[in-house]
Design a protein around this motif. Structure first.
Motif, PDB file in Angstrom:
ATOM      1  N   ALA A  54      11.489  -0.691  -4.579  1.00 19.62           N
ATOM      2  CA  ALA A  54      10.606  -0.814  -3.426  1.00 19.62           C
ATOM      3  C   ALA A  54      11.299  -1.526  -2.271  1.00 19.62           C
ATOM      4  CB  ALA A  54       9.335  -1.577  -3.812  1.00 19.62           C
ATOM      5  N   HIS A 107       5.674   1.687 -15.848  1.00 18.57           N
ATOM      6  CA  HIS A 107       5.118   0.383 -15.490  1.00 18.57           C
ATOM      7  C   HIS A 107       6.074  -0.747 -15.880  1.00 18.57           C
ATOM      8  CE1 HIS A 107       1.224   2.508 -15.112  1.00 18.57           C
ATOM      9  NE2 HIS A 107       0.873   1.484 -14.370  1.00 18.57           N
ATOM     10  N   GLU A 136       8.252  -1.762   0.022  1.00 16.54           N
ATOM     11  CA  GLU A 136       7.588  -3.051   0.252  1.00 16.54           C
ATOM     12  C   GLU A 136       6.904  -3.076   1.616  1.00 16.54           C
ATOM     13  OE1 GLU A 136      10.588  -5.682  -2.561  1.00 16.54           O
ATOM     14  OE2 GLU A 136      11.012  -5.490  -0.420  1.00 16.54           O
ATOM     15  N   THR A 143       8.894  -5.335  -7.650  1.00 20.83           N
ATOM     16  CA  THR A 143       7.943  -5.460  -6.542  1.00 20.83           C
ATOM     17  C   THR A 143       7.199  -4.157  -6.274  1.00 20.83           C
ATOM     18  OG1 THR A 143       9.667  -4.967  -4.910  1.00 20.83           O
ATOM     19  CG2 THR A 143       9.251  -7.293  -5.415  1.00 20.83           C
ATOM     20  N   ASP A 144       7.437  -3.142  -7.075  1.00 19.23           N
ATOM     21  CA  ASP A 144       6.685  -1.887  -6.957  1.00 19.23           C
ATOM     22  C   ASP A 144       5.187  -2.170  -7.112  1.00 19.23           C
ATOM     23  OD1 ASP A 144       9.058   0.383  -8.098  1.00 19.23           O
ATOM     24  OD2 ASP A 144       9.278  -1.756  -8.467  1.00 19.23           O
ATOM     25  N   THR A 145       4.373  -1.418  -6.387  1.00 20.17           N
ATOM     26  CA  THR A 145       2.925  -1.524  -6.577  1.00 20.17           C
ATOM     27  C   THR A 145       2.377  -0.386  -7.425  1.00 20.17           C
ATOM     28  OG1 THR A 145       2.286  -0.223  -4.611  1.00 20.17           O
ATOM     29  CG2 THR A 145       2.719  -2.579  -4.298  1.00 20.17           C
ATOM     30  N   GLN A 146       3.162   0.698  -7.568  1.00 22.32           N
ATOM     31  CA  GLN A 146       2.727   1.867  -8.327  1.00 22.32           C
ATOM     32  C   GLN A 146       3.858   2.345  -9.226  1.00 22.32           C
ATOM     33  OE1 GLN A 146      -0.321   3.037  -8.231  1.00 22.32           O
ATOM     34  NE2 GLN A 146      -1.097   1.927  -6.463  1.00 22.32           N
ATOM     35  N   ILE A 159       6.589 -10.263   1.302  1.00 24.21           N
ATOM     36  CA  ILE A 159       6.998  -9.961  -0.077  1.00 24.21           C
ATOM     37  C   ILE A 159       8.369 -10.570  -0.369  1.00 24.21           C
ATOM     38  CG2 ILE A 159       7.725  -8.078  -1.593  1.00 24.21           C
ATOM     39  CD1 ILE A 159       5.486  -6.387  -0.288  1.00 24.21           C
ATOM     40  N   MET A 210       0.851  -1.190   0.000  1.00 26.51           N
ATOM     41  CA  MET A 210       0.000   0.000   0.000  1.00 26.51           C
ATOM     42  C   MET A 210       0.880   1.230   0.000  1.00 26.51           C
ATOM     43  SD  MET A 210      -2.864   1.216   2.774  1.00 26.51           S
ATOM     44  CE  MET A 210      -1.632   1.467   4.053  1.00 26.51           C
ATOM     45  N   ALA A 211       0.896   1.972  -1.087  1.00 31.88           N
ATOM     46  CA  ALA A 211       1.736   3.155  -1.189  1.00 31.88           C
ATOM     47  C   ALA A 211       1.207   4.262  -0.277  1.00 31.88           C
ATOM     48  CB  ALA A 211       1.781   3.640  -2.626  1.00 31.88           C
ATOM     49  N   ASP A 246       6.391   3.890  -1.808  1.00 27.80           N
ATOM     50  CA  ASP A 246       5.904   2.612  -2.333  1.00 27.80           C
ATOM     51  C   ASP A 246       6.785   1.453  -1.869  1.00 27.80           C
ATOM     52  OD1 ASP A 246       4.156   1.001  -3.863  1.00 27.80           O
ATOM     53  OD2 ASP A 246       5.534   1.036  -5.565  1.00 27.80           O
ATOM     54  N   GLU A 289       4.040  -7.243   5.937  1.00 29.25           N
ATOM     55  CA  GLU A 289       4.029  -7.434   4.485  1.00 29.25           C
ATOM     56  C   GLU A 289       5.430  -7.411   3.892  1.00 29.25           C
ATOM     57  OE1 GLU A 289       1.962  -8.204   0.916  1.00 29.25           O
ATOM     58  OE2 GLU A 289       1.385  -8.302   3.031  1.00 29.25           O
TER      59      GLU A 289
END
Length: 408
Positions: free
Chosen positions: A184, A152, A279, A157-160, A402, A1-2, A277, A398
């Motif tokens: 991340a 992108h 981990e 492992t980046d979420t954003q 991860i 969750m960023a 962002d 988390e």
């Protein structure tokens, strides 16, 4: 969750004249995802880079350094995710060189005009056949407007996606600055970040750009930490295409400082987005050390606090167990530190003075601040006039999950 990570709308991501970007699915590690990115640069573009100081420098890092040191006219960058090509010995170097040769063949360039970058799993051979097979598709996809797609494509492992873009008035003209980064985990850059690419249409002399790149990395990517691990692949590159009617050849140019500050601000934003962002992160923390005797000792204290697992887990739990911060200050390596002069604030709350609990401190006030998503920790050492700031995050359950599952 960023944590409060701003992603600009695509209408606010400005292309850089002289830079085209394409992405493709090469199947480096996972199917059905774009994991290959190519930057195509106009002739005359200045390029400078700063790279990891990890002794296990990845093969692409070694090749990048060699190509840049050779003074070659760099015309292309190629980035793969999913495999770091690190800890791969001579075969890894061959794979990096083969990648440059393959992209050079597609674009009609010498291999030395290409810079390769890799990120992902360490100690596994790069599937160079899949990478090179994907290059024609990435080149065919090249467009000035593909920054968002590239942000992108370089993620692991980046979420954003992490992207910054702005237009800056310089004298009578306007220049554009756009950049992306990824990272991340395995973040305590000893130069830059996992990967960062920043471009401007201003013209900057090559030697001046080299100096700027190092100074900008020091103000931005060298001031972040997630877990204290410096990657084998850290790379930060600045490209100046010279397509805008602004050319800077010396520090004495009156436009140098505003352009430098604009580039540094963009790099700082990209660096902070990595921490936001990180981990498993739920908190974004600013560690500011004041009244230090030198920049070096200010950074020692800032990083000792920022990297302490006990401090980071306390912040995750919103537990004002703030003696952990004093402990980290004490072991930071300042042998003659007078603890009776140390003061500590958490947000607007003074926690410690004269090296002990501040008389007015109430634990409820500390807990109130620790429940916030963004927290400032301010430390005064009482030793001098130097101030340094480091950005970090908390450690959550988390983060462990991860990294335990990363290769699965």
């Amino acid at each position: 969750m960023a944590v409060n990570l701003y992603i600009p709308p695509e209408s606010q991501i400005f292309p850089i004249e002289g830079v085209e970007i394409g992405t493709a699915e090469a199947g480096i590690r996972k199917a059905n995802r774009r994991d290959l990115t190519v930057f195509r640069l106009a002739e005359g573009c200045s390029v400078a880079g700063v790279f990891t100081r990890n002794r296990f420098r990845a093969a692409p890092v070694q090749v990048c350094e060699k190509h840049l040191a050779g003074g070659h006219d760099i015309r292309a960058l190629v980035v793969n995710t999913g495999n770091a090509n690190a800890g791969t010995g001579e075969s890894g170097l061959r794979a990096a060189h083969d990648t440059c040769a393959a992209l050079g063949n597609v674009l009609g360039l010498a291999p030395t005009q290409v810079l390769p970058f890799s990120t992902g799993v360490i100690l596994e051979p790069l599937p160079v056949d899949r990478l090179t097979a994907g290059l024609p598709a990435a080149v065919a996809d090249a467009s000035p407007s593909n920054w968002f797609a590239a942000a992108h494509s370089i993620m692991t492992t980046d979420t954003q996606p992490k992207i910054v873009s702005k237009r800056v008035a310089l004298g009578k003209h306007t220049v554009t600055i756009t950049g992306i980064s990824k990272g991340a985990g395995m973040i305590k850059p000893n130069m830059a970040t996992m990967l960062g690419f920043l471009a401007t249409d201003a013209g900057i002399a090559p030697g001046l750009l080299r100096d700027m790149a190092g100074a900008i990395a020091d103000r931005s990517f060298n001031r972040i930490t997630v877990d204290g691990d410096t990657s084998t692949n850290d790379s930060f590159v600045i490209m100046a295409t010279g397509k805008a009617p602004v050319r800077i050849d010396a520090v004495s140019d009156p436009l140098y400082t505003p352009l430098y500050e604009a580039l540094a601000d963009a790099a700082k934003e990209l660096a902070q987005k990595i921490v936001r962002d990180a981990e498993g992160a739920t908190k974004f923390m600013t560690i500011q050390v004041e009244e230090a005797g030198s920049r070096e000792e200010a950074l020692k204290v800032a990083y000792a606090v920022a990297q302490s697992p006990l401090v980071k887990t306390a912040f995750f739990a919103s537990d004002p167990n703030l003696g952990r911060i004093l402990c980290a200050i004490g072991y930071a390596g300042i042998d003659d530190l007078d603890v009776s002069k140390v003061r500590l604030w958490l947000g607007d709350v003074q926690v410690a003075s004269r090296g002990e609990r501040h008389p007015g401190y109430q634990e409820a006030d500390g807990q109130r601040v620790m429940k916030e998503a963004e927290i400032v920790v301010r430390i005064a050492l009482g030793r001098g006039d130097e101030t340094e700031t480091v950005y970090t995050c908390d450690f959550s359950h988390e983060y462990v999950s991860i990294n335990a599952d990363y290769r699965s």
